[in-house]
Design a protein around this motif. Structure first.
Motif, PDB file in Angstrom:
ATOM      1  N   ASN A  10      -5.835  78.608  52.085  1.00 35.58           N
ATOM      2  CA  ASN A  10      -4.902  77.819  52.876  1.00 35.58           C
ATOM      3  C   ASN A  10      -3.998  77.004  51.962  1.00 35.58           C
ATOM      4  O   ASN A  10      -4.478  76.327  51.055  1.00 35.58           O
ATOM      5  CB  ASN A  10      -5.664  76.884  53.809  1.00 35.58           C
ATOM      6  CG  ASN A  10      -6.619  77.640  54.696  1.00 35.58           C
ATOM      7  OD1 ASN A  10      -6.424  78.811  54.992  1.00 35.58           O
ATOM      8  ND2 ASN A  10      -7.682  76.983  55.127  1.00 35.58           N
ATOM      9  N   ARG A  12       0.111  74.826  51.710  1.00 36.99           N
ATOM     10  CA  ARG A  12       1.189  74.148  52.426  1.00 36.99           C
ATOM     11  C   ARG A  12       2.486  74.541  51.729  1.00 36.99           C
ATOM     12  O   ARG A  12       2.932  73.878  50.812  1.00 36.99           O
ATOM     13  CB  ARG A  12       1.006  72.640  52.406  1.00 36.99           C
ATOM     14  CG  ARG A  12       2.123  71.857  53.065  1.00 36.99           C
ATOM     15  CD  ARG A  12       2.016  71.846  54.556  1.00 36.99           C
ATOM     16  NE  ARG A  12       0.908  70.965  54.867  1.00 36.99           N
ATOM     17  CZ  ARG A  12       0.595  70.523  56.046  1.00 36.99           C
ATOM     18  NH1 ARG A  12       1.299  70.866  57.083  1.00 36.99           N
ATOM     19  NH2 ARG A  12      -0.442  69.763  56.235  1.00 36.99           N
ATOM     20  N   VAL A  68      -0.477  76.361  56.099  1.00 39.92           N
ATOM     21  CA  VAL A  68      -0.904  75.509  57.196  1.00 39.92           C
ATOM     22  C   VAL A  68       0.351  74.909  57.831  1.00 39.92           C
ATOM     23  O   VAL A  68       1.214  74.376  57.122  1.00 39.92           O
ATOM     24  CB  VAL A  68      -1.839  74.393  56.682  1.00 39.92           C
ATOM     25  CG1 VAL A  68      -2.216  73.437  57.800  1.00 39.92           C
ATOM     26  CG2 VAL A  68      -3.076  74.994  56.018  1.00 39.92           C
ATOM     27  N   TRP A  74      -3.583  68.659  56.485  1.00 39.70           N
ATOM     28  CA  TRP A  74      -4.058  69.511  55.406  1.00 39.70           C
ATOM     29  C   TRP A  74      -4.037  68.731  54.113  1.00 39.70           C
ATOM     30  O   TRP A  74      -3.113  67.972  53.844  1.00 39.70           O
ATOM     31  CB  TRP A  74      -3.180  70.755  55.260  1.00 39.70           C
ATOM     32  CG  TRP A  74      -3.627  71.674  54.175  1.00 39.70           C
ATOM     33  CD1 TRP A  74      -4.618  72.604  54.243  1.00 39.70           C
ATOM     34  CD2 TRP A  74      -3.123  71.743  52.845  1.00 39.70           C
ATOM     35  NE1 TRP A  74      -4.756  73.258  53.043  1.00 39.70           N
ATOM     36  CE2 TRP A  74      -3.835  72.752  52.158  1.00 39.70           C
ATOM     37  CE3 TRP A  74      -2.125  71.070  52.150  1.00 39.70           C
ATOM     38  CZ2 TRP A  74      -3.600  73.087  50.839  1.00 39.70           C
ATOM     39  CZ3 TRP A  74      -1.883  71.405  50.834  1.00 39.70           C
ATOM     40  CH2 TRP A  74      -2.616  72.403  50.188  1.00 39.70           C
ATOM     41  N   ASN A  79     -10.571  71.752  53.271  1.00 39.46           N
ATOM     42  CA  ASN A  79     -10.215  72.922  54.074  1.00 39.46           C
ATOM     43  C   ASN A  79      -9.303  73.872  53.309  1.00 39.46           C
ATOM     44  O   ASN A  79      -8.334  74.389  53.838  1.00 39.46           O
ATOM     45  CB  ASN A  79      -9.551  72.515  55.391  1.00 39.46           C
ATOM     46  CG  ASN A  79     -10.461  71.666  56.232  1.00 39.46           C
ATOM     47  OD1 ASN A  79     -11.666  71.869  56.243  1.00 39.46           O
ATOM     48  ND2 ASN A  79      -9.897  70.707  56.923  1.00 39.46           N
TER      49      ASN A  79
END
Length: 140
Positions: A10, A12, A68, A74, A79
């Motif tokens: 994950n 950004r 994300v 986030w 995560n």
């Protein structure tokens, strides 16, 4: 029936760059679907971000990644990954879902999605985030 589990990273805004980097290291093919491609734009700023992506190499290397959405909390240290389980039939995935959901927190109930015949996300009783889905044309 067969099932595959794959690390799902994950990010950004860095998913595409990360996938391209991992491809340069391990070889294989990068596939990426943006939020716009999937018709799932919640925030226009996220439209060209990766909603689903992977590197799949003939040597066995396989990693998935996404960006994300900006409206979802986030943190790079929290995560940072999901465990993705991809099956061939809805019955297969539903059976895994039923067992994993015992004591779990459901983030996305198991059901049809625009990008997969069946998709769901949960955090199991041990704090592991699982994404389960049925292989589709976008995710093959």
């Amino acid at each position: 029936m067969s099932v595959k589990s794959t690390t799902h990273l994950n990010f950004r805004g860095d998913a595409r760059a990360a996938l391209e980097f991992y491809q340069s290291v391990f070889g294989g093919h990068v596939a990426a679907v943006t939020y716009k491609d999937a018709g799932n734009v919640q925030d226009p700023a996220d439209a060209d971000q990766v909603m689903w992506g992977q590197v799949l190499a003939e040597n066995g290397f396989h990693v998935m990644a996404y960006d994300v959405p900006s409206g979802t909390p986030w943190d790079r240290g929290e995560n940072a990954f999901f465990l993705s389980v991809r099956g061939e039939t809805p019955e297969e995935i539903a059976a895994y879902w039923e067992k994993l959901s015992d004591g779990a927190t459901i983030a996305q109930p198991l059901g049809p999605a625009q990008w997969a015949p069946l998709y769901g996300m949960l955090t199991d009783r041990f704090g592991v985030i699982w994404v389960l889905d049925v292989v589709s044309d976008h995710s093959a």
